[in-house]
Design a protein around this motif. Structure first.
Motif, PDB file in Angstrom:
ATOM      1  N   ARG A 107       0.845  -1.173   0.000  1.00  0.00           N
ATOM      2  CA  ARG A 107       0.000   0.000   0.000  1.00  0.00           C
ATOM      3  C   ARG A 107       0.883   1.225   0.000  1.00  0.00           C
ATOM      4  O   ARG A 107       1.882   1.250   0.684  1.00  0.00           O
ATOM      5  CB  ARG A 107      -0.854   0.004   1.258  1.00  0.00           C
TER       6      ARG A 107
ATOM      7  N   SER B 230     -12.311  -6.556   0.677  1.00  0.00           N
ATOM      8  CA  SER B 230     -11.937  -6.437  -0.728  1.00  0.00           C
ATOM      9  C   SER B 230     -11.234  -7.702  -1.223  1.00  0.00           C
ATOM     10  O   SER B 230     -10.234  -8.125  -0.648  1.00  0.00           O
ATOM     11  CB  SER B 230     -10.992  -5.244  -0.881  1.00  0.00           C
TER      12      SER B 230
ATOM     13  N   TRP C 130      -7.529  -7.474  -1.771  1.00  0.00           N
ATOM     14  CA  TRP C 130      -6.612  -7.626  -0.644  1.00  0.00           C
ATOM     15  C   TRP C 130      -6.675  -9.011  -0.028  1.00  0.00           C
ATOM     16  O   TRP C 130      -5.673  -9.516   0.484  1.00  0.00           O
ATOM     17  CB  TRP C 130      -6.902  -6.570   0.423  1.00  0.00           C
TER      18      TRP C 130
ATOM     19  N   ASN D 182      -3.693  -2.323   7.093  1.00  0.00           N
ATOM     20  CA  ASN D 182      -4.740  -3.335   7.044  1.00  0.00           C
ATOM     21  C   ASN D 182      -6.025  -2.822   6.423  1.00  0.00           C
ATOM     22  O   ASN D 182      -6.629  -3.474   5.583  1.00  0.00           O
ATOM     23  CB  ASN D 182      -5.015  -3.832   8.477  1.00  0.00           C
TER      24      ASN D 182
ATOM     25  N   THR E  97      -2.046  -9.701  17.580  1.00  0.00           N
ATOM     26  CA  THR E  97      -2.004 -10.066  16.164  1.00  0.00           C
ATOM     27  C   THR E  97      -0.733 -10.822  15.784  1.00  0.00           C
ATOM     28  O   THR E  97      -0.759 -11.724  14.953  1.00  0.00           O
ATOM     29  CB  THR E  97      -2.124  -8.774  15.321  1.00  0.00           C
TER      30      THR E  97
HETATM   31  C1  LIG Z   1     -10.739  -2.182   4.553  1.00  0.00           C
HETATM   32  C2  LIG Z   1     -10.926  -2.015   3.055  1.00  0.00           C
HETATM   33  C3  LIG Z   1     -12.317  -2.462   2.658  1.00  0.00           C
HETATM   34  C4  LIG Z   1     -10.774  -0.516   2.762  1.00  0.00           C
HETATM   35  O1  LIG Z   1     -10.977  -0.276   1.394  1.00  0.00           O
HETATM   36  P1  LIG Z   1     -10.778   1.141   0.744  1.00  0.00           P
HETATM   37  O2  LIG Z   1     -10.674   2.184   1.809  1.00  0.00           O
HETATM   38  O3  LIG Z   1     -11.833   1.317  -0.263  1.00  0.00           O
HETATM   39  O4  LIG Z   1      -9.391   1.159   0.018  1.00  0.00           O
HETATM   40  P2  LIG Z   1      -8.474   0.025  -0.554  1.00  0.00           P
HETATM   41  O5  LIG Z   1      -7.516   0.668  -1.470  1.00  0.00           O
HETATM   42  O6  LIG Z   1      -7.867  -0.767   0.526  1.00  0.00           O
HETATM   43  O7  LIG Z   1      -9.420  -0.928  -1.402  1.00  0.00           O
HETATM   44  C5  LIG Z   1     -10.132  -0.404  -2.470  1.00  0.00           C
HETATM   45  C6  LIG Z   1     -10.843  -1.486  -3.209  1.00  0.00           C
HETATM   46  O8  LIG Z   1     -11.555  -2.289  -2.245  1.00  0.00           O
HETATM   47  C7  LIG Z   1     -12.942  -2.308  -2.656  1.00  0.00           C
HETATM   48  N1  LIG Z   1     -13.714  -2.463  -1.448  1.00  0.00           N
HETATM   49  C8  LIG Z   1     -13.848  -1.590  -0.454  1.00  0.00           C
HETATM   50  N2  LIG Z   1     -14.621  -2.116   0.504  1.00  0.00           N
HETATM   51  C9  LIG Z   1     -14.978  -3.348   0.077  1.00  0.00           C
HETATM   52  C10 LIG Z   1     -15.774  -4.383   0.645  1.00  0.00           C
HETATM   53  N3  LIG Z   1     -16.357  -4.257   1.832  1.00  0.00           N
HETATM   54  N4  LIG Z   1     -15.921  -5.536  -0.042  1.00  0.00           N
HETATM   55  C11 LIG Z   1     -15.321  -5.697  -1.244  1.00  0.00           C
HETATM   56  N5  LIG Z   1     -14.546  -4.749  -1.825  1.00  0.00           N
HETATM   57  C12 LIG Z   1     -14.397  -3.583  -1.167  1.00  0.00           C
HETATM   58  C13 LIG Z   1     -13.140  -1.010  -3.379  1.00  0.00           C
HETATM   59  O9  LIG Z   1     -14.287  -1.064  -4.181  1.00  0.00           O
HETATM   60  C14 LIG Z   1     -11.864  -0.929  -4.172  1.00  0.00           C
HETATM   61  O10 LIG Z   1     -11.936  -1.842  -5.252  1.00  0.00           O
HETATM   62  P3  LIG Z   1     -11.096  -1.514  -6.622  1.00  0.00           P
HETATM   63  O11 LIG Z   1     -11.665  -0.255  -7.110  1.00  0.00           O
HETATM   64  O12 LIG Z   1      -9.664  -1.382  -6.215  1.00  0.00           O
HETATM   65  O13 LIG Z   1     -11.361  -2.722  -7.469  1.00  0.00           O
HETATM   66  C15 LIG Z   1      -9.884  -2.796   2.260  1.00  0.00           C
HETATM   67  O14 LIG Z   1      -8.641  -2.252   2.486  1.00  0.00           O
HETATM   68  C16 LIG Z   1      -9.858  -4.261   2.662  1.00  0.00           C
HETATM   69  O15 LIG Z   1     -10.770  -5.002   2.350  1.00  0.00           O
HETATM   70  N6  LIG Z   1      -8.788  -4.683   3.343  1.00  0.00           N
HETATM   71  C17 LIG Z   1      -8.637  -6.044   3.852  1.00  0.00           C
HETATM   72  C18 LIG Z   1      -8.762  -6.032   5.361  1.00  0.00           C
HETATM   73  C19 LIG Z   1      -8.744  -7.436   5.940  1.00  0.00           C
HETATM   74  O16 LIG Z   1      -9.594  -8.258   5.674  1.00  0.00           O
HETATM   75  N7  LIG Z   1      -7.736  -7.743   6.795  1.00  0.00           N
HETATM   76  C20 LIG Z   1      -7.652  -8.999   7.459  1.00  0.00           C
HETATM   77  C21 LIG Z   1      -8.640  -9.099   8.579  1.00  0.00           C
HETATM   78  S1  LIG Z   1      -8.162  -8.182  10.044  1.00  0.00           S
HETATM   79  C22 LIG Z   1      -7.409  -9.357  10.973  1.00  0.00           C
HETATM   80  O17 LIG Z   1      -7.184 -10.443  10.530  1.00  0.00           O
HETATM   81  C23 LIG Z   1      -7.081  -9.033  12.384  1.00  0.00           C
HETATM   82  C24 LIG Z   1      -8.030  -9.736  13.347  1.00  0.00           C
HETATM   83  C25 LIG Z   1      -9.457  -9.240  13.168  1.00  0.00           C
HETATM   84  O18 LIG Z   1      -8.051 -11.139  13.103  1.00  0.00           O
HETATM   85  C26 LIG Z   1      -7.609  -9.495  14.804  1.00  0.00           C
HETATM   86  C27 LIG Z   1      -6.144  -9.780  15.089  1.00  0.00           C
HETATM   87  O19 LIG Z   1      -5.624 -10.855  14.748  1.00  0.00           O
HETATM   88  O20 LIG Z   1      -5.537  -8.918  15.679  1.00  0.00           O
END
Ligand SMILES: CC(C)(COP(=O)([O-])OP(=O)([O-])OC[C@H]1O[C@@H](n2cnc3c(N)ncnc32)[C@H](O)[C@@H]1OP(=O)([O-])[O-])[C@@H](O)C(=O)NCCC(=O)NCCSC(=O)C[C@@](C)(O)CC(=O)[O-]
Length: 452
Positions: free
Chosen positions: A74, A172, A175, A258, A325
């Motif tokens: 990113r 997304s 990602w 993230n 994490t």
């Molecule tokens: C957070 C966002 C959504 C911010 O999304 P954003 O702010 O829109 O920006 P982005 O640049 O990161 O992503 C943009 C793209 O995501 C799309 N988008 C935007 N929102 C969505 C959605 N809801 N569903 C599907 N697509 C989506 C959007 O339309 C665009 O598509 P493009 O134009 O590039 O084709 C994105 O960055 C993302 O999905 N990131 C992945 C986050 C993730 O899943 N991380 C892992 C889970 S967290 C974790 O594991 C920790 C935890 C919970 O277990 C606790 C721990 O262990 O500590």
């Protein structure tokens, strides 16, 4: 920046001068003193972001190893429980009874009660296990697991008695391509009974220009050029989700990496999700990541964790899961963090979510239980990190937690035999051994017994 194998130099690790707190928590029924957020005296401030000249390369390397769901980099510039133990073990007697009996029943119940009362005060009678393998585990898999396998895994986990199985994420696919089939998974399990099946939702919905929507379904026009494409919360609800989770971080660097926004911006996004959920009476769980350490920022002060946890609680989250994490916490650092959070969020609303990178999850869970926490996140077979990838590690294995809790006489309602079969199922699919020591040991005993 070092790799995950050595994510924090010892000099960066939080102060260990908290042993007296642990002793206090071990010997008294523990609750925070309620002195507000006064954590200043019990914590060294986290070091600021790396000042290394090669910050970008280091950061990229770190995110590749620590957060494998990041497939792209990113651009950072933008932005008496004890008497019930026989019940919980009883369901496992057929296959694993001898092992459980030998290793978990060398005292009678009264002896256990007396000993645990003396040394382990505060341990709850029942612990709710939140299984996160299908989401947190599979999101880290190198190869995408077919939808049918995910659905079957969820079914098996539910049938083992787990009360909550986190099913997938509406994030997304760019990602997290491993969970790009969130809608199909949710639609397949939405009517499954016996467990709650929450999903992660990072936002409410996404408004897109018509031009980039030509091939998308689930879209509706709000003007000639702007369409609302159901994503995040709204897509989850459309697919049948009845509970969602939002995920913030106590580390600014992790938040940006993230979820592409600052902690404050994420809280604004999540308030919108929480509000929409409230209108629909959908329960919302909140996560705080990096509650002990972040490889970029170093030690995370408990006050920051408490701040984010309280914000999530205030916006209506029924439960706040505290995520180590990268698994760097020890009881010496988990205790002051929990103490800080418990000063601002009721302990019955807290859960721990501990990755096992340093093998500290079980002691950290034990101390959390002593402090009054009764919800623990785990991942079947320890899914969530490839054993062959340097330093990577998943959540604490559910089987190991169930085994420990059985030994403590704490009820979970989980059938260890069925849980292990679910673990075997996914391990076979992934083509590797279990990440659960309990599963490996009990399977070996069962195999040896079958030879006699
Ligand atoms: C957070 C966002 C959504 C911010 O999304 P954003 O702010 O829109 O920006 P982005 O640049 O990161 O992503 C943009 C793209 O995501 C799309 N988008 C935007 N929102 C969505 C959605 N809801 N569903 C599907 N697509 C989506 C959007 O339309 C665009 O598509 P493009 O134009 O590039 O084709 C994105 O960055 C993302 O999905 N990131 C992945 C986050 C993730 O899943 N991380 C892992 C889970 S967290 C974790 O594991 C920790 C935890 C919970 O277990 C606790 C721990 O262990 O500590």
């Amino acid at each position: 920046m070092s790799s995950l194998e050595e994510p924090l130099g010892l000099d960066k690790l939080p102060s260990m001068s908290t042993i007296d707190r642990i002793q206090r928590f071990s010997s008294n029924a523990c609750r925070p003193s309620g002195d507000g957020m006064g954590m200043g005296s019990c914590w060294i401030e986290g070091s600021s972001c790396s000042t290394s000249n090669s910050y970008d390369e280091d950061y990229d390397e770190y995110t590749r190893e620590a957060f494998p769901w990041r497939r792209h980099t990113r651009d950072m510039s933008h932005g008496d429980s004890f008497s019930r133990r026989t019940v919980s073990l009883g369901r496992n007697h057929k296959m694993f009874g001898s092992a459980c009996d030998i290793y978990n029943s060398n005292c009678n119940d009264k002896d256990i009660r007396d000993i645990t009362n003396k040394f382990l005060k505060g341990i709850p009678r029942f612990v709710k296990i939140v299984e996160v393998g299908p989401r947190d585990g599979l999101q880290n898999e190198k190869n995408t697991v077919p939808t049918g396998v995910k659905v079957e895994l969820i079914r098996r986990l539910v049938s083992s008695g787990l009360p909550v199985v986190e099913a997938t994420s509406f994030v997304s696919p760019k990602w997290v391509p491993q969970l790009a089939d969130a809608r199909d998974v949710m639609e397949a399990v939405r009517d499954l009974e016996g467990a709650r099946l929450p999903v992660l939702t990072p936002n409410l919905k996404v408004i897109l220009q018509r031009s980039i929507l030509f091939q998308q379904c689930h879209a509706s026009v709000i003007s000639s050029n702007l369409w609302v494409y159901l994503q995040g919360f709204e897509a989850a609800i459309a697919a049948g989700a009845k509970e969602v989770a939002i995920f913030a971080s106590a580390s600014e660097a992790f938040s940006k990496s993230n979820i592409n926004c600052s902690i404050e911006d994420s809280l604004v996004r999540y308030r919108a999700v929480a509000h929409a959920a409230k209108v629909l009476s959908i329960p919302v769980r909140g996560y705080v990541s990096c509650v002990v350490g972040c490889p970029v920022e170093g030690a995370i002060p408990p006050s920051k964790v408490a701040y984010v946890a309280k914000e999530l609680h205030d916006m209506g989250c029924f439960e706040i899961s505290l995520g180590d994490t990268i698994g760097v916490g020890t009881p010496g650092t988990v205790v002051p963090m929990l103490e800080a959070v418990m000063a601002v969020v009721p302990v019955e609303k807290l859960a721990v979510h501990l990755h096992d990178t340093y093998g500290q999850s079980l002691p950290n869970i034990l101390i959390s239980l002593q402090m009054g926490i009764s919800t623990v996140d785990c991942s079947v077979a320890g899914l969530g990190g490839c054993p062959y990838a340097k330093g990577a590690s998943g959540n604490v294995a559910t089987e190991d937690v169930v085994y420990m809790l059985s030994g403590l006489g704490v009820e979970t309602n989980v059938d260890l035999r069925k849980l292990m079969l679910a673990g075997d199922f996914i391990n076979k699919h992934l083509g590797r051994p279990s990440g659960s020591k309990t599963a490996i040991a009990l399977n070996r005993i069962a195999a040896d017994a079958s030879k006699i």
